[in-house]
Design a protein around this motif. Sequence first.
Motif, PDB file in Angstrom:
ATOM      1  N   ILE A   1      34.381  33.988  30.142  1.00 35.15           N
ATOM      2  CA  ILE A   1      33.927  35.303  30.607  1.00 35.15           C
ATOM      3  C   ILE A   1      32.430  35.240  30.874  1.00 35.15           C
ATOM      4  N   ARG A   2      32.032  35.702  32.040  1.00 34.52           N
ATOM      5  CA  ARG A   2      30.611  35.744  32.365  1.00 34.52           C
ATOM      6  C   ARG A   2      30.280  37.098  32.982  1.00 34.52           C
ATOM      7  N   SER A   3      29.325  37.792  32.400  1.00 35.95           N
ATOM      8  CA  SER A   3      28.814  39.023  32.986  1.00 35.95           C
ATOM      9  C   SER A   3      27.619  38.674  33.856  1.00 35.95           C
ATOM     10  N   MET A   4      27.597  39.209  35.050  1.00 33.98           N
ATOM     11  CA  MET A   4      26.491  38.965  35.973  1.00 33.98           C
ATOM     12  C   MET A   4      25.903  40.287  36.410  1.00 33.98           C
ATOM     13  N   ALA A   5      24.587  40.344  36.516  1.00 33.56           N
ATOM     14  CA  ALA A   5      23.917  41.561  36.962  1.00 33.56           C
ATOM     15  C   ALA A   5      23.840  41.594  38.476  1.00 33.56           C
ATOM     16  N   THR A   6      23.989  42.790  39.047  1.00 36.05           N
ATOM     17  CA  THR A   6      23.865  42.932  40.500  1.00 36.05           C
ATOM     18  C   THR A   6      22.420  42.711  40.942  1.00 36.05           C
ATOM     19  N   ARG A   7      21.469  43.074  40.070  1.00 37.01           N
ATOM     20  CA  ARG A   7      20.033  42.954  40.387  1.00 37.01           C
ATOM     21  C   ARG A   7      19.696  43.599  41.723  1.00 37.01           C
ATOM     22  N   GLY A   8      20.314  44.779  41.919  1.00 36.10           N
ATOM     23  CA  GLY A   8      19.999  45.558  43.116  1.00 36.10           C
ATOM     24  C   GLY A   8      20.775  45.159  44.349  1.00 36.10           C
ATOM     25  N   HIS A   9      21.633  44.140  44.235  1.00 34.35           N
ATOM     26  CA  HIS A   9      22.390  43.699  45.408  1.00 34.35           C
ATOM     27  C   HIS A   9      23.511  44.694  45.680  1.00 34.35           C
ATOM     28  N   LEU A  10      23.606  45.167  46.930  1.00 30.18           N
ATOM     29  CA  LEU A  10      24.651  46.116  47.286  1.00 30.18           C
ATOM     30  C   LEU A  10      25.968  45.392  47.530  1.00 30.18           C
ATOM     31  N   GLY A  11      27.040  46.184  47.575  1.00 29.14           N
ATOM     32  CA  GLY A  11      28.344  45.606  47.864  1.00 29.14           C
ATOM     33  C   GLY A  11      29.169  45.367  46.621  1.00 29.14           C
ATOM     34  N   GLY A  12      28.649  45.750  45.444  1.00 27.37           N
ATOM     35  CA  GLY A  12      29.422  45.635  44.214  1.00 27.37           C
ATOM     36  C   GLY A  12      29.444  44.260  43.605  1.00 27.37           C
ATOM     37  N   LEU A  13      28.741  43.284  44.198  1.00 25.95           N
ATOM     38  CA  LEU A  13      28.735  41.925  43.672  1.00 25.95           C
ATOM     39  C   LEU A  13      27.306  41.456  43.453  1.00 25.95           C
ATOM     40  N   ALA A  14      27.149  40.475  42.580  1.00 23.22           N
ATOM     41  CA  ALA A  14      25.855  39.830  42.415  1.00 23.22           C
ATOM     42  C   ALA A  14      25.661  38.838  43.557  1.00 23.22           C
ATOM     43  N   TRP A  15      24.409  38.619  43.967  1.00 20.24           N
ATOM     44  CA  TRP A  15      24.160  37.721  45.108  1.00 20.24           C
ATOM     45  C   TRP A  15      24.613  36.299  44.798  1.00 20.24           C
ATOM     46  N   ALA A  16      24.606  35.917  43.503  1.00 22.72           N
ATOM     47  CA  ALA A  16      24.968  34.548  43.122  1.00 22.72           C
ATOM     48  C   ALA A  16      26.471  34.377  42.890  1.00 22.72           C
ATOM     49  N   ALA A  17      27.260  35.431  43.123  1.00 22.72           N
ATOM     50  CA  ALA A  17      28.692  35.371  42.827  1.00 22.72           C
ATOM     51  C   ALA A  17      29.418  34.218  43.531  1.00 22.72           C
TER      52      ALA A  17
ATOM     53  N   ILE B   1      33.879  42.606  48.228  1.00 24.82           N
ATOM     54  CA  ILE B   1      34.753  41.721  47.457  1.00 24.82           C
ATOM     55  C   ILE B   1      35.746  41.015  48.378  1.00 24.82           C
ATOM     56  N   ALA B   2      36.109  41.654  49.500  1.00 25.55           N
ATOM     57  CA  ALA B   2      37.074  41.046  50.421  1.00 25.55           C
ATOM     58  C   ALA B   2      36.544  39.747  51.008  1.00 25.55           C
ATOM     59  N   ALA B   3      35.221  39.608  51.032  1.00 24.66           N
ATOM     60  CA  ALA B   3      34.623  38.393  51.595  1.00 24.66           C
ATOM     61  C   ALA B   3      34.608  37.250  50.589  1.00 24.66           C
ATOM     62  N   GLN B   4      34.887  37.537  49.315  1.00 22.31           N
ATOM     63  CA  GLN B   4      34.787  36.507  48.279  1.00 22.31           C
ATOM     64  C   GLN B   4      36.115  36.136  47.647  1.00 22.31           C
ATOM     65  N   ALA B   5      37.132  36.982  47.805  1.00 21.73           N
ATOM     66  CA  ALA B   5      38.393  36.765  47.099  1.00 21.73           C
ATOM     67  C   ALA B   5      39.492  36.269  48.026  1.00 21.73           C
ATOM     68  N   ASP B   6      40.438  35.508  47.459  1.00 21.49           N
ATOM     69  CA  ASP B   6      41.657  35.147  48.191  1.00 21.49           C
ATOM     70  C   ASP B   6      42.548  36.376  48.309  1.00 21.49           C
ATOM     71  N   THR B   7      42.642  37.116  47.202  1.00 21.73           N
ATOM     72  CA  THR B   7      43.426  38.350  47.161  1.00 21.73           C
ATOM     73  C   THR B   7      42.562  39.471  46.607  1.00 21.73           C
ATOM     74  N   SER B   8      42.511  40.596  47.321  1.00 17.35           N
ATOM     75  CA  SER B   8      41.734  41.755  46.869  1.00 17.35           C
ATOM     76  C   SER B   8      42.678  42.816  46.319  1.00 17.35           C
ATOM     77  N   VAL B   9      42.434  43.197  45.065  1.00 15.92           N
ATOM     78  CA  VAL B   9      43.235  44.231  44.406  1.00 15.92           C
ATOM     79  C   VAL B   9      42.392  45.498  44.320  1.00 15.92           C
ATOM     80  N   VAL B  10      42.883  46.583  44.892  1.00 16.94           N
ATOM     81  CA  VAL B  10      42.175  47.859  44.860  1.00 16.94           C
ATOM     82  C   VAL B  10      42.856  48.773  43.852  1.00 16.94           C
TER      83      VAL B  10
END
Length: 319
Positions: free
Chosen positions: A113-129, A158-167
């Motif tokens: 388990i790893r928690s990552m901070a968004t650090r102001g990055h929009l889109g709901g993900l951290a830039w380093a994700a 998230i759609a740009a990073q995942a194989d499957t997106s669950v909403v």
Amino acid sequence: MAVDVSELVEQAREGRPRAVARLISLVEGASPQLREVMAALAPRCGNAYVVGLTGSPGVGKSTSTSALVTAFRRAGKRVGILAVDPSSPFSGGALLGDRVRMGEHASDPGVYIRSMATRGHLGGLAWAAPQAIRVLDAAGCDVVLVETVGVGQSEVEIAAQADTSVVLLAPGMGDGIQAAKAGILEIGDVYVVNKADRDGADATVRELNHMLGLGEARSPGDWRPPIVKTVAARSEGIGELMEALEKHHAWMEEHGVLTERRTKRAAREIETIAVTALRERMGELRGRKRLGSLAEKVVGGSLDPYAAADELVAGVTEA
């Protein structure tokens, strides 16, 4: 202080959590050794199934993620979790709310388990994700669950990073309207109405079905996103959700969609790295007053913005 990257990667492959943590820290901190890390990871990537979970705050993303981890572990899968939390206004770090809620898995050696901070990055993900996903993939995780920060209408990244997106949605929260506004009806591969023991769950399912029916016309053989009702706090409906994920994964492999999505993901990652490098070069030019000089010419009317941009690009590529 320089680290032995090859040794760290080997330790991560052996499932040592400290090595995985150190690699992700190098990624988050944009370490000077980041290129070396990515080069060492590249031959070991491409095996993990990446599942993104998104939705408005309060729909039960963390509880659903925890229930999915339990189900994947029962299936003998190693699981990595990236829980993207809001940044602390004081330290800039993650608030760690998700990690607290997933404490039951903390002692399982097959779960990271790893928690990552968004650090102001929009889109709901951290830039380093994207790079962190690569680390977990190379570390031998069969499944990587990415839980977004839950900030509403900017969640579609998230759609740009995942194989499957669950909403995820929940009854009584106005999620149907929010879904239409946020555009998440365009990115979901699987929809989950969580907290389905509440009044209005069936109405939410009907509304979702109606909205999906109003969407783009699908050809025969296209994926039709299923809607699954769950009560994640009691693990109800998680079996149906797992079945939906398995069906989507199989459909993507059968139709070549999985490779296509991963190729597009890699292209976006390459583009982001290239644009970041160009911005750094532009910053250097700004420091040498070249950009300011061009801006003065545009204001003075001796140069148009497009010609000025061409000069700047030429300066960046020649520098």
